[in-house]
Scaffold this motif. Structure first.
Motif, PDB file in Angstrom:
ATOM      1  N   ASP A  85     -11.330  -1.878 -16.014  1.00  0.00           N
ATOM      2  CA  ASP A  85     -10.887  -0.531 -15.633  1.00  0.00           C
ATOM      3  C   ASP A  85      -9.889  -0.600 -14.472  1.00  0.00           C
ATOM      4  N   LEU A  86     -10.181  -1.437 -13.484  1.00  0.00           N
ATOM      5  CA  LEU A  86      -9.272  -1.567 -12.340  1.00  0.00           C
ATOM      6  C   LEU A  86      -7.923  -2.144 -12.766  1.00  0.00           C
ATOM      7  N   SER A  87      -7.953  -3.105 -13.655  1.00  0.00           N
ATOM      8  CA  SER A  87      -6.715  -3.701 -14.144  1.00  0.00           C
ATOM      9  C   SER A  87      -5.833  -2.657 -14.816  1.00  0.00           C
ATOM     10  N   GLU A  88      -6.453  -1.748 -15.568  1.00  0.00           N
ATOM     11  CA  GLU A  88      -5.706  -0.673 -16.218  1.00  0.00           C
ATOM     12  C   GLU A  88      -5.144   0.312 -15.202  1.00  0.00           C
ATOM     13  N   ARG A  89      -5.913   0.628 -14.166  1.00  0.00           N
ATOM     14  CA  ARG A  89      -5.498   1.613 -13.162  1.00  0.00           C
ATOM     15  C   ARG A  89      -4.547   1.041 -12.119  1.00  0.00           C
ATOM     16  N   LEU A  90      -4.603  -0.281 -11.913  1.00  0.00           N
ATOM     17  CA  LEU A  90      -3.796  -0.922 -10.871  1.00  0.00           C
ATOM     18  C   LEU A  90      -2.969  -2.066 -11.459  1.00  0.00           C
ATOM     19  N   VAL A 140     -19.062  -1.284  -2.326  1.00  0.00           N
ATOM     20  CA  VAL A 140     -19.287   0.115  -2.678  1.00  0.00           C
ATOM     21  C   VAL A 140     -20.760   0.278  -3.039  1.00  0.00           C
ATOM     22  N   ALA A 141     -21.433   1.163  -2.315  1.00  0.00           N
ATOM     23  CA  ALA A 141     -22.859   1.421  -2.526  1.00  0.00           C
ATOM     24  C   ALA A 141     -23.034   2.834  -3.081  1.00  0.00           C
ATOM     25  N   ARG A 142     -23.997   2.994  -3.923  1.00  0.00           N
ATOM     26  CA  ARG A 142     -24.283   4.326  -4.466  1.00  0.00           C
ATOM     27  C   ARG A 142     -24.924   5.199  -3.381  1.00  0.00           C
ATOM     28  N   ARG A 191      -3.149  -1.233   0.564  1.00  0.00           N
ATOM     29  CA  ARG A 191      -1.918  -1.842   0.058  1.00  0.00           C
ATOM     30  C   ARG A 191      -2.191  -3.241  -0.496  1.00  0.00           C
ATOM     31  N   ALA A 192      -3.222  -3.316  -1.334  1.00  0.00           N
ATOM     32  CA  ALA A 192      -3.626  -4.598  -1.911  1.00  0.00           C
ATOM     33  C   ALA A 192      -2.607  -5.085  -2.932  1.00  0.00           C
ATOM     34  N   LYS A 193      -2.275  -6.344  -2.819  1.00  0.00           N
ATOM     35  CA  LYS A 193      -1.439  -7.019  -3.824  1.00  0.00           C
ATOM     36  C   LYS A 193      -2.301  -7.907  -4.705  1.00  0.00           C
ATOM     37  N   VAL A 194      -3.446  -8.332  -4.145  1.00  0.00           N
ATOM     38  CA  VAL A 194      -4.389  -9.181  -4.878  1.00  0.00           C
ATOM     39  C   VAL A 194      -5.784  -8.621  -4.661  1.00  0.00           C
ATOM     40  N   LEU A 195      -6.581  -8.587  -5.728  1.00  0.00           N
ATOM     41  CA  LEU A 195      -7.972  -8.171  -5.651  1.00  0.00           C
ATOM     42  C   LEU A 195      -8.807  -9.355  -6.152  1.00  0.00           C
ATOM     43  N   VAL A 196      -9.776  -9.776  -5.342  1.00  0.00           N
ATOM     44  CA  VAL A 196     -10.650 -10.891  -5.702  1.00  0.00           C
ATOM     45  C   VAL A 196     -12.036 -10.337  -5.974  1.00  0.00           C
ATOM     46  N   ALA A 197     -12.608 -10.732  -7.109  1.00  0.00           N
ATOM     47  CA  ALA A 197     -13.939 -10.242  -7.472  1.00  0.00           C
ATOM     48  C   ALA A 197     -14.632 -11.261  -8.365  1.00  0.00           C
ATOM     49  N   GLY A 198     -15.934 -11.092  -8.476  1.00  0.00           N
ATOM     50  CA  GLY A 198     -16.708 -11.901  -9.409  1.00  0.00           C
ATOM     51  C   GLY A 198     -16.938 -11.099 -10.675  1.00  0.00           C
ATOM     52  N   ARG A 199     -17.416 -11.778 -11.681  1.00  0.00           N
ATOM     53  CA  ARG A 199     -17.698 -11.096 -12.943  1.00  0.00           C
ATOM     54  C   ARG A 199     -19.083 -11.517 -13.415  1.00  0.00           C
ATOM     55  N   VAL A 254     -15.267   2.587  -9.667  1.00  0.00           N
ATOM     56  CA  VAL A 254     -13.893   2.249 -10.033  1.00  0.00           C
ATOM     57  C   VAL A 254     -12.895   3.092  -9.247  1.00  0.00           C
ATOM     58  N   GLY A 255     -13.141   4.396  -9.173  1.00  0.00           N
ATOM     59  CA  GLY A 255     -12.232   5.278  -8.431  1.00  0.00           C
ATOM     60  C   GLY A 255     -12.166   4.924  -6.956  1.00  0.00           C
ATOM     61  N   THR A 256     -13.306   4.566  -6.386  1.00  0.00           N
ATOM     62  CA  THR A 256     -13.343   4.190  -4.969  1.00  0.00           C
ATOM     63  C   THR A 256     -12.598   2.883  -4.730  1.00  0.00           C
ATOM     64  N   LEU A 257     -12.808   1.907  -5.609  1.00  0.00           N
ATOM     65  CA  LEU A 257     -12.088   0.636  -5.458  1.00  0.00           C
ATOM     66  C   LEU A 257     -10.591   0.832  -5.661  1.00  0.00           C
ATOM     67  N   GLU A 258     -10.228   1.682  -6.608  1.00  0.00           N
ATOM     68  CA  GLU A 258      -8.806   1.976  -6.828  1.00  0.00           C
ATOM     69  C   GLU A 258      -8.197   2.615  -5.584  1.00  0.00           C
ATOM     70  N   ALA A 259      -8.881   3.617  -5.031  1.00  0.00           N
ATOM     71  CA  ALA A 259      -8.375   4.299  -3.834  1.00  0.00           C
ATOM     72  C   ALA A 259      -8.260   3.336  -2.661  1.00  0.00           C
ATOM     73  N   GLN A 260      -9.258   2.487  -2.468  1.00  0.00           N
ATOM     74  CA  GLN A 260      -9.213   1.525  -1.371  1.00  0.00           C
ATOM     75  C   GLN A 260      -8.097   0.499  -1.578  1.00  0.00           C
ATOM     76  N   ALA A 261      -7.900   0.057  -2.810  1.00  0.00           N
ATOM     77  CA  ALA A 261      -6.819  -0.890  -3.087  1.00  0.00           C
ATOM     78  C   ALA A 261      -5.465  -0.273  -2.723  1.00  0.00           C
ATOM     79  N   ARG A 262      -5.296   1.000  -3.065  1.00  0.00           N
ATOM     80  CA  ARG A 262      -4.032   1.672  -2.717  1.00  0.00           C
ATOM     81  C   ARG A 262      -3.914   1.875  -1.206  1.00  0.00           C
ATOM     82  N   GLU A 263      -5.003   2.343  -0.587  1.00  0.00           N
ATOM     83  CA  GLU A 263      -4.992   2.589   0.861  1.00  0.00           C
ATOM     84  C   GLU A 263      -4.730   1.303   1.650  1.00  0.00           C
TER      85      GLU A 263
END
Length: 123
Positions: free
Chosen positions: A110-115, A39-41, A90-98, A79-88
């Motif tokens: 935030d994503l954990s709370e929304r998804l 996701v790019a600004r 049909r993600a069961k697992v999301l992999v990311a760095g911290r 966050v909203g874009t990642l949430e929408a893409q995860a739903r679109e």
């Protein structure tokens, strides 16, 4: 049969290759599709670092070599874009760095709370 995915979130840095590899392993184990997202600004600066275009091209090549689709989306609402893409997707697992300087609440929290139905794996 319903098709689920493993969604891998990457920045514009080559070191995100490790996230794609980890996501590919999970996708192979579970029989899920592999989708990589950046996701790019939309402020005209698509990429944060001078070497970012080369890094994203590299990550695209890594994604393709692991059978993944790669999506690049412009948005101020990360966050909203990642949430929408995860739903679109049909993600069961999301992999990311911290970030190394993680201070207790970030995009992944935030994503954990929304998804709550999506397993978030931090690598």
């Amino acid at each position: 049969m319903e098709s689920f995915s493993v969604l891998v979130c990457v920045t514009d840095q080559k070191r995100c290759e490790r996230l794609i590899v980890a996501g590919a392993e999970i996708a192979k184990e579970t029989g899920a599709r592999l989708v990589v997202i950046h996701v790019a600004r939309p402020d005209g600066r698509m990429l944060e670092y001078e070497s970012a275009p080369e890094a994203l091209e590299y990550l695209l090549q890594v994604s393709v070599s692991h059978g993944a689709d790669m999506v690049v989306v412009r948005s101020n609402d990360i966050v909203g874009t990642l949430e929408a893409q995860a739903r679109e997707q049909r993600a069961k697992v999301l992999v990311a760095g911290r970030a190394e300087n993680y201070a207790g609440h970030d995009v992944l929290d935030d994503l954990s709370e929304r998804l709550p139905e999506v397993e978030i794996k931090i690598r």
